[in-house]
Scaffold this motif. Structure first.
Motif, mmCIF file in Angstrom:
data_model
loop_
_atom_site.group_PDB
_atom_site.id
_atom_site.type_symbol
_atom_site.label_atom_id
_atom_site.label_comp_id
_atom_site.label_asym_id
_atom_site.label_seq_id
_atom_site.Cartn_x
_atom_site.Cartn_y
_atom_site.Cartn_z
ATOM 1 N N GLN A 132 67.008 -48.346 -78.635
ATOM 2 C CA GLN A 132 67.252 -48.107 -77.231
ATOM 3 C C GLN A 132 66.445 -48.789 -76.128
ATOM 4 O O GLN A 132 65.172 -48.612 -76.402
ATOM 5 N N ASP A 133 66.784 -49.377 -75.077
ATOM 6 C CA ASP A 133 65.992 -49.903 -74.122
ATOM 7 C C ASP A 133 66.020 -48.996 -73.005
ATOM 8 O O ASP A 133 67.052 -49.038 -72.331
ATOM 9 N N ASN A 134 65.189 -48.065 -72.691
ATOM 10 C CA ASN A 134 64.920 -47.382 -71.814
ATOM 11 C C ASN A 134 63.616 -47.272 -71.083
ATOM 12 O O ASN A 134 62.575 -46.668 -71.882
ATOM 13 N N GLN A 135 63.496 -47.893 -70.145
ATOM 14 C CA GLN A 135 62.164 -47.677 -69.277
ATOM 15 C C GLN A 135 61.385 -46.479 -69.188
ATOM 16 O O GLN A 135 60.443 -46.158 -69.217
ATOM 17 N N ALA A 136 62.316 -45.552 -68.700
ATOM 18 C CA ALA A 136 61.739 -44.123 -68.541
ATOM 19 C C ALA A 136 61.273 -43.531 -69.699
ATOM 20 O O ALA A 136 60.146 -43.010 -69.807
ATOM 21 N N ILE A 137 62.131 -43.662 -70.950
ATOM 22 C CA ILE A 137 61.376 -43.089 -72.121
ATOM 23 C C ILE A 137 60.282 -43.630 -72.445
ATOM 24 O O ILE A 137 59.369 -42.857 -72.982
ATOM 25 N N ASN A 138 60.092 -45.098 -72.402
ATOM 26 C CA ASN A 138 58.900 -45.535 -72.900
ATOM 27 C C ASN A 138 57.722 -45.271 -72.316
ATOM 28 O O ASN A 138 56.584 -45.189 -72.708
ATOM 29 N N LYS A 139 57.987 -45.231 -70.804
ATOM 30 C CA LYS A 139 56.927 -44.574 -70.071
ATOM 31 C C LYS A 139 56.222 -43.333 -70.408
ATOM 32 O O LYS A 139 55.118 -43.036 -70.543
ATOM 33 N N ALA A 140 57.329 -42.219 -70.850
ATOM 34 C CA ALA A 140 56.952 -40.808 -71.357
ATOM 35 C C ALA A 140 56.489 -41.082 -72.483
ATOM 36 O O ALA A 140 55.383 -40.287 -72.697
ATOM 37 N N ARG A 141 56.830 -41.842 -73.509
ATOM 38 C CA ARG A 141 56.144 -41.979 -74.673
ATOM 39 C C ARG A 141 54.655 -42.537 -74.584
ATOM 40 O O ARG A 141 53.898 -42.041 -75.287
ATOM 41 N N ALA A 142 54.612 -43.487 -73.886
ATOM 42 C CA ALA A 142 53.106 -44.054 -73.405
ATOM 43 C C ALA A 142 52.443 -42.814 -73.001
ATOM 44 O O ALA A 142 51.056 -42.650 -73.296
ATOM 45 N N LEU A 143 52.731 -41.954 -72.151
ATOM 46 C CA LEU A 143 52.052 -40.977 -71.549
ATOM 47 C C LEU A 143 51.693 -39.876 -72.534
ATOM 48 O O LEU A 143 50.347 -39.288 -72.769
ATOM 49 N N TYR A 144 52.605 -39.363 -73.587
ATOM 50 C CA TYR A 144 52.117 -38.671 -74.420
ATOM 51 C C TYR A 144 51.149 -39.258 -75.693
ATOM 52 O O TYR A 144 50.394 -38.746 -76.052
ATOM 53 N N ASN A 201 43.404 -39.072 -75.789
ATOM 54 C CA ASN A 201 42.212 -38.510 -74.803
ATOM 55 C C ASN A 201 41.872 -37.591 -75.413
ATOM 56 O O ASN A 201 40.517 -37.084 -75.309
ATOM 57 N N PHE A 202 42.204 -36.882 -76.492
ATOM 58 C CA PHE A 202 41.669 -35.780 -77.204
ATOM 59 C C PHE A 202 41.106 -36.142 -78.398
ATOM 60 O O PHE A 202 40.240 -35.416 -79.250
ATOM 61 N N ASN A 219 37.058 -38.953 -67.034
ATOM 62 C CA ASN A 219 38.146 -38.801 -68.220
ATOM 63 C C ASN A 219 38.629 -37.472 -68.453
ATOM 64 O O ASN A 219 39.752 -37.234 -68.605
ATOM 65 N N TYR A 220 37.697 -36.684 -68.431
ATOM 66 C CA TYR A 220 38.216 -35.186 -68.476
ATOM 67 C C TYR A 220 39.158 -34.642 -67.494
ATOM 68 O O TYR A 220 40.148 -33.898 -67.795
ATOM 69 N N ARG A 238 44.762 -33.505 -65.469
ATOM 70 C CA ARG A 238 46.042 -34.086 -64.582
ATOM 71 C C ARG A 238 47.172 -34.470 -65.696
ATOM 72 O O ARG A 238 48.025 -33.809 -64.936
ATOM 73 N N LEU A 239 46.866 -35.265 -66.462
ATOM 74 C CA LEU A 239 47.930 -35.537 -67.435
ATOM 75 C C LEU A 239 48.484 -34.413 -67.875
ATOM 76 O O LEU A 239 49.890 -34.195 -68.232
ATOM 77 N N ILE A 240 47.904 -33.362 -68.603
ATOM 78 C CA ILE A 240 48.533 -32.311 -68.978
ATOM 79 C C ILE A 240 49.268 -31.383 -67.912
ATOM 80 O O ILE A 240 50.692 -30.962 -68.366
ATOM 81 N N LYS A 241 48.894 -31.364 -66.766
ATOM 82 C CA LYS A 241 49.752 -30.819 -65.791
ATOM 83 C C LYS A 241 51.215 -31.623 -65.449
ATOM 84 O O LYS A 241 51.919 -30.758 -65.284
ATOM 85 N N ILE A 242 50.865 -32.773 -65.656
ATOM 86 C CA ILE A 242 52.138 -33.624 -65.130
ATOM 87 C C ILE A 242 53.143 -33.452 -66.442
ATOM 88 O O ILE A 242 54.191 -32.989 -66.176
#
Length: 256
Positions: free
Chosen positions: A2-14, A20-21, A30-31, A36-40
């Motif tokens: 599947q070509d989905n920009q939003a999904i790939n952006k979300a995958r990158a965030l996860y 980061n852990f 970075n901490y 901030r990333l967890i809150k998002i």
């Protein structure tokens, strides 16, 4: 695929979250980026269970200091008085720290324009920190139109991560010192389930763990040098309250 920009952006965030852990760093900023990333991510979780786990992680983390996170990281992965959890795919595959899975990852990296930042990152290419960081960057590149990396991401997940991530997560979840990371493994479980569906990769069969006596372990010159560099990096970092084990591996783009 599947070509989905939003999904790939979300995958990158996860992938970024998990990286980061598992990547140590002396950069205190970075901490706060991690918080901030967890809150998002908790605003739109993968499922209810992972959403609750993200909330629990925020509650366990000190909003002003990373000392608790550093202590738990060291208790899980570096404490000589308890069972240390190994972080490489090779260990779960062969019982050694540098094996076939590392060679496979080196070959995957060579197929991209990304390279390990050898000046600041000394863990192996098949370590979870590098794997998560690398996958985050590749997913972000895919979201930005570089579809040539889709096959590489699929292969790394299917042939490397999928093969050992369940056992790795189980070791962390069941460790007596695991609190923050125990909640993180709940999030990882949901994400891995999503990745399997998205990439159409079945769950790997459970392999018999290869156990080798540590007393008989032969440490190579390369491994001794790597450990010395890691120790030196920690020694050069700021004082404890400013230190932070979370960072994204810097992978500068170069021509292959």
């Amino acid at each position: 695929m599947q070509d989905n920009q939003a999904i790939n952006k979300a995958r990158a965030l996860y992938y970024n979250l998990f990286a980061n852990f598992f990547v140590e760093s002396s950069k205190s900023e970075n901490y706060f980026e991690l918080l901030r990333l967890i809150k998002i991510l908790k605003e739109n979780p993968l499922d209810e269970t992972s959403g609750e786990a993200l909330e629990n992680i925020l509650a366990l983390l000190d909003p002003t200091s990373n000392v608790a996170l550093i202590k738990e990281f060291d208790d899980l992965f570096h404490n000589p008085t308890s069972k240390k959890i190994r972080q490489t795919a090779s260990f779960y595959d062969e019982g050694v720290e540098s094996g076939k899975k590392r060679v496979e990852m080196i070959n995957f990296v060579a197929k991209t324009k990304l390279r390990r930042d050898e000046k600041n990152y000394f863990e192996y290419e098949d370590s979870v920190g590098f794997l998560f960081s690398f996958m985050s960057q590749l997913c972000n590149n895919i979201a930005n139109g570089e579809k040539e990396y889709e096959n590489t991401v699929h292969c790394i997940f299917a042939q490397i991560l999928n093969e050992f991530i369940e056992e790795f997560a189980k070791d962390i979840f069941e460790h007596k010192s695991s609190k923050i990371y125990k909640e993180l493994m709940v999030v990882l479980h949901s994400f891995v389930a999503f990745e399997r569906l998205y990439l159409e990769v079945p769950k790997a069969a459970v392999k018999q763990r290869i156990v080798k006596e540590e007393a008989c372990e032969v440490i190579s010159d390369e491994e001794l040098e790597r450990r010395a560099r890691n120790k030196a990096l920690k020694a050069l970092g700021p004082k404890e309250e400013e230190a932070c084990p979370v960072d994204i591996v810097s992978v500068g783009e170069t021509e292959v």
